[in-house]
Design a protein around this motif. Structure first.
Motif, mmCIF file in Angstrom:
data_model
loop_
_atom_site.group_PDB
_atom_site.id
_atom_site.type_symbol
_atom_site.label_atom_id
_atom_site.label_comp_id
_atom_site.label_asym_id
_atom_site.label_seq_id
_atom_site.Cartn_x
_atom_site.Cartn_y
_atom_site.Cartn_z
ATOM 1 N N PRO A 485 0.772 -1.337 0.097
ATOM 2 C CA PRO A 485 -0.042 -0.016 -0.030
ATOM 3 C C PRO A 485 0.912 1.107 -0.100
ATOM 4 N N TRP A 486 2.302 1.335 0.179
ATOM 5 C CA TRP A 486 3.123 2.256 0.252
ATOM 6 C C TRP A 486 4.365 1.965 -0.145
ATOM 7 N N ARG A 487 5.276 2.714 -0.710
ATOM 8 C CA ARG A 487 6.574 2.670 -1.404
ATOM 9 C C ARG A 487 7.443 3.814 -1.491
ATOM 10 N N ILE A 488 8.652 3.727 -0.836
ATOM 11 C CA ILE A 488 9.579 4.679 -0.994
ATOM 12 C C ILE A 488 10.625 4.190 -2.067
ATOM 13 N N GLU A 489 11.210 5.254 -2.650
ATOM 14 C CA GLU A 489 12.112 4.858 -3.666
ATOM 15 C C GLU A 489 13.103 6.220 -3.754
ATOM 16 N N GLY A 490 14.557 5.655 -3.996
ATOM 17 C CA GLY A 490 15.409 6.449 -4.046
ATOM 18 C C GLY A 490 16.756 6.320 -4.627
ATOM 19 N N TYR A 491 17.570 7.480 -4.922
ATOM 20 C CA TYR A 491 18.928 7.051 -5.785
ATOM 21 C C TYR A 491 19.924 8.298 -5.335
ATOM 22 N N THR A 492 21.164 7.825 -5.355
ATOM 23 C CA THR A 492 22.385 8.994 -5.442
ATOM 24 C C THR A 492 23.022 8.344 -6.609
ATOM 25 N N ALA A 493 23.631 9.788 -7.125
ATOM 26 C CA ALA A 493 24.454 9.520 -8.405
ATOM 27 C C ALA A 493 25.744 10.504 -8.291
ATOM 28 N N TYR A 494 26.683 10.193 -9.128
ATOM 29 C CA TYR A 494 28.009 10.910 -8.990
ATOM 30 C C TYR A 494 28.488 11.032 -10.220
ATOM 31 N N GLY A 495 28.762 12.265 -10.798
ATOM 32 C CA GLY A 495 29.641 12.709 -12.070
ATOM 33 C C GLY A 495 31.090 12.938 -11.829
ATOM 34 N N PHE A 496 31.686 11.977 -12.680
ATOM 35 C CA PHE A 496 33.456 12.028 -12.306
ATOM 36 C C PHE A 496 33.761 13.472 -13.187
ATOM 37 N N LYS A 497 33.125 14.155 -13.947
ATOM 38 C CA LYS A 497 33.662 15.295 -14.633
ATOM 39 C C LYS A 497 33.133 16.380 -13.958
ATOM 40 N N ASP A 498 31.927 16.684 -13.491
ATOM 41 C CA ASP A 498 31.663 17.903 -12.585
ATOM 42 C C ASP A 498 31.822 17.513 -11.179
ATOM 43 N N ASN A 499 32.004 16.293 -10.532
ATOM 44 C CA ASN A 499 32.435 16.208 -9.318
ATOM 45 C C ASN A 499 31.313 16.533 -8.404
ATOM 46 N N LYS A 500 30.157 16.155 -8.833
ATOM 47 C CA LYS A 500 28.992 16.409 -8.075
ATOM 48 C C LYS A 500 28.019 15.051 -7.837
ATOM 49 N N PHE A 501 27.598 15.305 -6.496
ATOM 50 C CA PHE A 501 26.547 14.083 -6.234
ATOM 51 C C PHE A 501 25.187 14.755 -6.367
ATOM 52 N N LYS A 502 24.415 13.751 -6.884
ATOM 53 C CA LYS A 502 22.956 14.017 -7.268
ATOM 54 C C LYS A 502 22.081 12.988 -6.422
ATOM 55 N N TYR A 503 20.793 13.433 -6.258
ATOM 56 C CA TYR A 503 19.899 12.372 -5.756
ATOM 57 C C TYR A 503 18.541 12.732 -6.053
ATOM 58 N N GLY A 504 17.713 11.658 -5.754
ATOM 59 C CA GLY A 504 16.264 11.844 -5.897
ATOM 60 C C GLY A 504 15.493 10.725 -4.884
ATOM 61 N N LEU A 505 14.411 11.341 -4.325
ATOM 62 C CA LEU A 505 13.830 10.387 -3.346
ATOM 63 C C LEU A 505 12.222 10.876 -3.512
ATOM 64 N N SER A 506 11.544 9.756 -3.444
ATOM 65 C CA SER A 506 10.020 9.931 -3.492
ATOM 66 C C SER A 506 9.206 8.868 -2.683
ATOM 67 N N LEU A 541 11.341 11.232 -10.349
ATOM 68 C CA LEU A 541 12.285 10.360 -10.314
ATOM 69 C C LEU A 541 12.660 10.096 -11.928
ATOM 70 N N GLY A 542 11.946 10.875 -12.956
ATOM 71 C CA GLY A 542 12.201 10.840 -14.355
ATOM 72 C C GLY A 542 13.493 11.201 -14.614
#
Length: 836
Positions: A485-506, A541-542
């Motif tokens: 009846p419920w769900r939580i989804e998320g991710y984290t990502a890292y780019g080696f050229k811009d040296n930045k972390f990204k994330y998403g949570l829903s 999260l698209g």
């Protein structure tokens, strides 16, 4: 490749590790050839003094089996002498039967080459009688109808031999091979591995065309809580009506032997006549006129007064252009009601799934047996009865006791079908099977199953773009069961050229199962390619393929840093009608110095801003008639993706002020996609889009015509356009794609044996951008805002599909706007996919 395609093949592979045995008294098989050693396809083979028969395949091969004892075969074909072959053993499986040409028919054979005449043919005269009366037979003769339906679906692993039994893959699972037998249609050894039973009450109204099917019981071997598996299996074996001109199986339209166009693709022979259940019937034998077409071979018995079908057999020809399916075999029986109405009582459908069509290749039999009973007619029901047709999960339906099944099975399970229920329960305790099952699950879903948590999707682990360079991603979702009846989804990502972390949570929760009232929300900070589609939503999260494709045409620096927060409320007030209201807040900023989203902030155009802050409220209506889903939780899986129409309407309002939001505007978007099955001419998919933005907005809030700088064929994009080549605030788009399914390639010698499929596509878009929005843009180099206003931009494509069964190539040609900077006039894209 669509997710549903993975799922269908995943279940077929998984079922290799989990149904009906027949104790035949007489078996015969072999090849029928002429005096020159050439195969005789579509020859008639039957046991002498019986009605048990079959027709040879394209290569002259045949197999026939019966529970009774017979000592001879009779083989016949137009222009050849009929042969009677004695059977010295109960199982004669390597026969080579030579047919001699009739002396007075040698010239006829040269002229007709086995083809029957369309004129003065009594079989075709009977066929025309069937056409005239087909709408007055069966349930169509009544205003209302209802009946009970019992459906049994089975899967069997076939071509069992010692090499398979002793292979390492089955180490520790050898016990499953204790019960094998021979299939009555193909003569191959098989092992029952899965069975599913279901009982339905079916109601219909011929005046309104409405139908309702109520599931009252379901049981299967080892997967009792897996509604997804059940629905995928049902979708593989859609219901059909042999009286229709075309019969759709595995997304292909086969010409029915009862079709009004049948005389153009089939040969018909009046072979016999006799009483069946006190009704005089004619037997018609039919077989294809040409190879490589989606046709059958077989025979049918038809009554001489109502011209209704009493019995029919259909077997797909081996040369038919269909992947992964080696054989299709169908039997239907009809009984008489009130001395005149023929109603279907039994339908048996068998398919042989295999990677290769060679006879010695291993595969999986899929069998569906449907029985019909308790017919009743003209019992009126209100329209509300049919409108309340929503899928609901009723736990007791999937947990019926043995008494229920004893009372509702329309035919009893044989001894070996009963054993399947206990075999899979035992098999699931074997570690070797658990490992294989887990591997299949990962490949199908893209997630690695852990305790109450799935890691993935693993296919998104690596990516590349010119801003982030190599990108790695890790994510997952909660998972307690298919109906969570419920769900939580998320991710984290890292780019080696811009040296930045990204994330998403829903997260999302199902508040009311009946109306499917769902609350959802989330936040994402990432790098994205805006304008990957004309009609879009704020999916938290698209992420588009354009943002992480490993191979592209030229550099792509036109990416955007996005910080998106959303909150949504959605419901399904009627089946397949979805209403969603959502609020979002996002900030948009260029992710590269070579790309600008800057806009002027004063009328004098002396001040600029590089970041957009925007609050938006949207109301979205989606209607998907004919869509089939599986699951009853907060998330559902679409079973028949791509096979149903989809209508989308979005009205969005941008509000200036709240959370420092920058712009007031209104946006209206319309999207309509419809796949059309055109019988023997293949499948046409049409997509129409239109939209308009009211108010002054900068580039980040305009509608970008979706280019495609990847080497992948992406439906809905324009493959010869670069990103931001066209930008609009008002647009109209049309996309037509037709797959002929090999209709023309199948008639070219040598090429037809490759089973290639030809495709054509035409794309066109027209739009404009207001002077006010042009003046708002502060970019001095890239991009330059330009819309296809003077004439529609268009392009066309020629494609070759089914290359090695899994690959498709598209060749694209630009129609106009050749003067645009860096305009591409020609391009090639490709895609992989597993399709029937």
């Amino acid at each position: 490749m669509k997710f549903f395609v993975y799922m269908k093949y995943y279940y077929l592979l998984c079922l290799l590790f989990v149904s009906s045995l027949s104790f035949a008294q007489t078996k015969a098989g072999g090849y029928v050839k002429d005096s020159r050693g050439e195969p005789v396809p579509f020859a008639n083979v039957l046991f002498v003094n019986s009605s048990v028969g079959t027709i040879t395949n394209d290569d002259g091969s045949f197999y026939i089996e019966t529970e009774k004892s017979y000592d001879a075969l009779q083989v016949s074909f137009l222009g050849f002498q009929t042969q009677t072959i004695p059977l010295e053993k109960s199982a004669s499986l390597n026969l080579e039967i030579i047919l001699e040409e009739e002396q007075n028919a040698l010239d006829e054979i040269v002229i007709y080459q086995g083809k029957t005449s369309k004129k003065n043919n009594p079989a075709i005269d009977i066929l025309r009688k069937i056409w005239e009366n087909r709408r007055d037979n069966g349930i169509y003769k009544f205003d209302q109808y209802q009946y009970k339906k019992y459906e049994k679906q089975e899967f069997d692993l076939n071509t069992i031999d010692s090499a398979l039994i002793n292979s390492r893959i089955f180490k520790g699972m050898e016990f499953i091979f204790e019960e094998t037998d021979t299939n009555a249609v193909t003569g191959k050894t098989y092992l029952p591995i899965f069975i599913n039973e279901a009982v339905y009450r079916v109601y219909g109204n011929n005046e309104s065309g409405k139908k309702k099917e109520v599931l009252i019981g379901n049981k299967n071997s080892g997967f009792s809580d897996n509604q997804t598996l059940i629905e995928f299996v049902k979708d593989l074996y859609k219901e059909y009506n042999v009286y229709d001109n075309y019969l759709k199986f595995f997304d292909k339209s086969f010409v029915s032997p009862l079709s009004t166009t049948g005389i153009n693709v089939y040969n018909y022979v009046l072979a016999d006549s006799t009483f069946i259940d006190n009704k005089w019937c004619y037997k018609i034998v039919y077989y294809p006129r040409r190879k490589n077409e989606l046709t059958f071979k077989g025979d049918f018995w038809v009554n001489d007064s109502t011209w209704a079908i009493k019995k029919i057999k259909l077997a797909a020809t081996k040369s038919a252009n269909i992947n992964w399916v080696r054989d299709i075999y169908i039997e239907q029986d009809f009984d008489v009601l009130n001395d005149s109405i023929f109603l279907i009582t039994r339908d048996h459908f068998m398919s042989d799934f295999a990677f290769r069509k060679k006879d010695d290749a291993r595969g999986v039999y899929g069998k569906r047996t449907t029985l019909y009973d308790e017919y009743a007619f003209d019992i009126e029901r209100r329209e509300e009865f049919y409108e309340n047709n929503r899928d609901q999960y009723i736990e007791k339906v999937y947990n019926r006791d043995s008494t229920f099944w004893q009372q509702n099975r329309l035919e009893p399970l044989n001894n070996d079908e009963q054993k399947v229920y206990t075999m899979l329960d035992t098999l699931k305790t074997v570690r070797a099977f658990q490992r294989l099952y887990n591997i299949g699950s990962v490949l199908a879903s893209g997630y690695i199953e852990l305790d109450n948590f799935d890691y993935g999707p693993i296919f998104s682990t690596f990516g590349y773009n010119d801003v982030e360079g190599i990108r790695v991603r890790a994510g997952g979702r909660t998972y307690f069961g298919r109906n969570d009846p419920w769900r939580i989804e998320g991710y984290t990502a890292y780019g080696f050229k811009d040296n930045k972390f990204k994330y998403g949570l829903s997260g999302k929760i199902l508040v009311d199962p009946r109306s499917r009232l769902i609350l959802s929300g989330g936040n994402r900070r990432d790098v994205e390619q805006l304008g990957a589609s004309l009609t879009n939503t704020n999916d938290v999260l698209g992420r588009s393929l354009a943002s992480s494709s490993l191979i592209t045409v030229g550099a792509n620096m036109s990416l955007t840093n996005i910080n998106l927060s959303t909150f949504s409320l959605e419901a399904e007030p009627w089946k397949n009608v979805n209403l969603r209201v959502s609020g979002s807040y996002r900030t948009l900023e260029s992710a590269s110095d070579e790309f600008s989203l800057a806009y002027y902030t004063n009328e004098e155009r002396t001040k600029t801003a590089s970041e957009i802050n925007q609050t938006e409220i949207s109301t979205i209506l989606t209607y998907s008639p004919g869509r089939k889903t599986a699951g009853y939780g907060v998330e559902r899986i679409i079973i028949n993706e791509g096979d149903y129409p989809r209508l989308f309407l979005n009205y969005a309002v941008g509000i200036k002020g709240p959370f420092s939001s920058d712009f007031d505007y209104e946006k209206l978007q319309f999207y309509y996609r419809h796949p059309w099955q055109l019988g023997g001419f293949g499948k046409l998919t049409t997509t129409f889009e239109a939209g308009k933005t009211f108010g002054e907005v900068p580039l980040g809030l305009l509608n970008v015509v979706p280019g495609n700088q990847t080497l992948f064929s992406i439906f809905g994009t324009y493959p010869l356009l670069d990103y931001y080549e066209f930008v609009t605030d008002t647009y109209t788009s049309l996309h037509l794609e037709h797959n002929f399914n090999g209709r023309f390639f199948g008639r070219i010698p040598l090429i037809r044996d490759l089973n290639l499929r030809e495709l054509i596509a035409v794309r066109a878009v027209m739009g404009s951008i207001s002077d006010e929005n042009q003046l708002l843009n502060a970019s001095t180099s890239h991009p330059v805002l330009f819309a296809p206003e003077n004439e529609p931009y268009w392009s066309y494509s020629l494609g070759i599909g089914n290359i090695f069964k899994v690959f498709r190539l598209d060749f694209h040609f630009r129609g106009n706007y050749f003067d645009n900077p860096d305009a591409r006039s020609f391009g090639i894209t490709g895609s992989f996919g597993f399709y029937f």
